[in-house]
Design an enzyme around this catalytic site. Structure first.
Site, PDB file in Angstrom:
ATOM      1  N   ASP A 190      14.994  -2.158  13.207  1.00  0.00           N
ATOM      2  CA  ASP A 190      15.445  -0.748  12.345  1.00  0.00           C
ATOM      3  C   ASP A 190      14.832   0.320  12.670  1.00  0.00           C
ATOM      4  O   ASP A 190      14.891   0.743  11.134  1.00  0.00           O
ATOM      5  CB  ASP A 190      16.059  -1.476  11.062  1.00  0.00           C
ATOM      6  CG  ASP A 190      16.952  -0.410  10.033  1.00  0.00           C
ATOM      7  OD1 ASP A 190      17.926  -0.433  11.007  1.00  0.00           O
ATOM      8  OD2 ASP A 190      16.939  -0.545   8.488  1.00  0.00           O
ATOM      9  N   GLU A 244       1.384  -1.273   0.155  1.00  0.00           N
ATOM     10  CA  GLU A 244      -0.094   0.005  -0.337  1.00  0.00           C
ATOM     11  C   GLU A 244       0.729   1.404  -0.181  1.00  0.00           C
ATOM     12  O   GLU A 244       2.306   1.007   0.914  1.00  0.00           O
ATOM     13  CB  GLU A 244      -0.763   0.090   1.760  1.00  0.00           C
ATOM     14  CG  GLU A 244      -1.659   0.930   1.429  1.00  0.00           C
ATOM     15  CD  GLU A 244      -2.556   1.478   3.123  1.00  0.00           C
ATOM     16  OE1 GLU A 244      -3.415   1.715   3.088  1.00  0.00           O
ATOM     17  OE2 GLU A 244      -2.315   0.191   3.291  1.00  0.00           O
ATOM     18  N   LEU A 259       1.563   4.624   1.038  1.00  0.00           N
ATOM     19  CA  LEU A 259       1.268   5.321   2.209  1.00  0.00           C
ATOM     20  C   LEU A 259       1.258   6.975   2.013  1.00  0.00           C
ATOM     21  O   LEU A 259       2.659   6.866   1.895  1.00  0.00           O
ATOM     22  CB  LEU A 259       1.575   4.855   3.717  1.00  0.00           C
ATOM     23  CG  LEU A 259       0.745   3.269   4.295  1.00  0.00           C
ATOM     24  CD1 LEU A 259       1.697   3.085   5.325  1.00  0.00           C
ATOM     25  CD2 LEU A 259      -0.998   3.848   3.999  1.00  0.00           C
TER      26      LEU A 259
END
Length: 274
Positions: A184, A85, A87
């Protein structure tokens, strides 16, 4: 496996989605893989990326989303490409955005596993990340993070890391809650739009002490004060443990990017007293 080109990724993503790709633009970041925004013939856009293990990363993103923390939905995945997706992101967090991130990270860390590690190993580029379970947390941090890469470092660094690893049972909690970690967590892996936090990307997730994510976030930047307020109280001794946890990303940077990070590694080892 050879490095995929942008054209390879766009082609593989179109096949995975069974949708024609009309345009591809390379996104910033992506030091270790190519990341593209793809515009589709059916309308709209997606993000596609290569990586060392797209299916593993897909599972990590799915686990993060399952906690209610914002992260891109996995739209398609193969052995070569991950399609996500798209974003919104302009890269800037403001006070309320930092507050939302703090609350989201507290939620993420409140989701716990049964042991330390992850069902599969992962990697940063060609640098393997071992994730096999270890019964206690000091053992995991020594055996899966600090020591596996020590032999490839200059010998003085290796000796100091080995000395620290022997001390970890006295310096880290034995059995902290095995929190779900992003793994991370730095500013480049935080999405934001007009100051608002919109999602976490590029995880290297596993279950471990939640302070690991906090240490990484503070290594390459300074979160706004709203972040700490929303995240809430940390455990006693958090500041003392922070350089121990920051050693892992420092080791990774030395291995991936070279001697320019020797100073960071040396400074952290000194702060750890070795």
């Amino acid at each position: 496996m050879t490095q995929m080109t942008a054209r390879d990724i766009a082609h593989a993503a179109g096949i995975a989605l069974n949708t024609p790709v009309t345009e591809a633009e390379r996104l910033s970041g992506g030091d270790l893989c190519v990341v593209l925004r793809l515009h589709l013939g059916t309308g709209g856009s997606v993000v596609a990326k290569s990586g060392p293990a797209p299916r593993v990363e897909a599972k990590m993103l799915t686990a993060i989303r399952a906690t209610g923390v914002p992260a891109p939905k996995v739209l398609a995945v193969s052995d070569r490409v991950l399609v996500l997706e798209d974003l919104p992101d302009d890269g800037v967090l403001n006070g309320s955005g930092w507050r939302a991130l703090g609350a989201a990270l507290r939620r993420l860390h409140g989701t716990t596993g049964t042991t330390y590690g992850w069902p599969e190993d992962y990697a940063f580029g060609a640098l393997r990340i071992p994730n096999a379970p270890v019964a206690d947390w000091p053992g995991f941090w020594a055996e899966r993070r600090l020591l596996p890469k020590a032999a490839a470092l200059p010998p003085p660094f290796a000796r100091r890391l080995e000395a620290l690893a022997r001390e970890l049972p006295n310096r880290l909690p034995r059995t902290p809650a095995p929190a779900l970690l992003h793994g991370d967590l730095w500013s480049g892996n935080l999405l934001a739009q007009r100051g608002t936090f919109t999602g976490l990307v590029d995880p290297a997730s596993y279950h471990g002490h939640g302070e690991v994510d906090l240490a990484m976030l503070h290594l390459f930047g300074t979160p706004g004060p709203e972040f700490a307020e929303a995240y809430g109280a940390t455990e006693p001794g958090c500041a003392t443990r922070r350089p121990i946890y920051q050693l892992w990303p420092a080791i990774v940077h030395v291995r991936l990017f070279g001697a320019g990070y020797h100073g960071m590694l040396d400074g952290l080892l000194t702060r750890c007293g070795v």
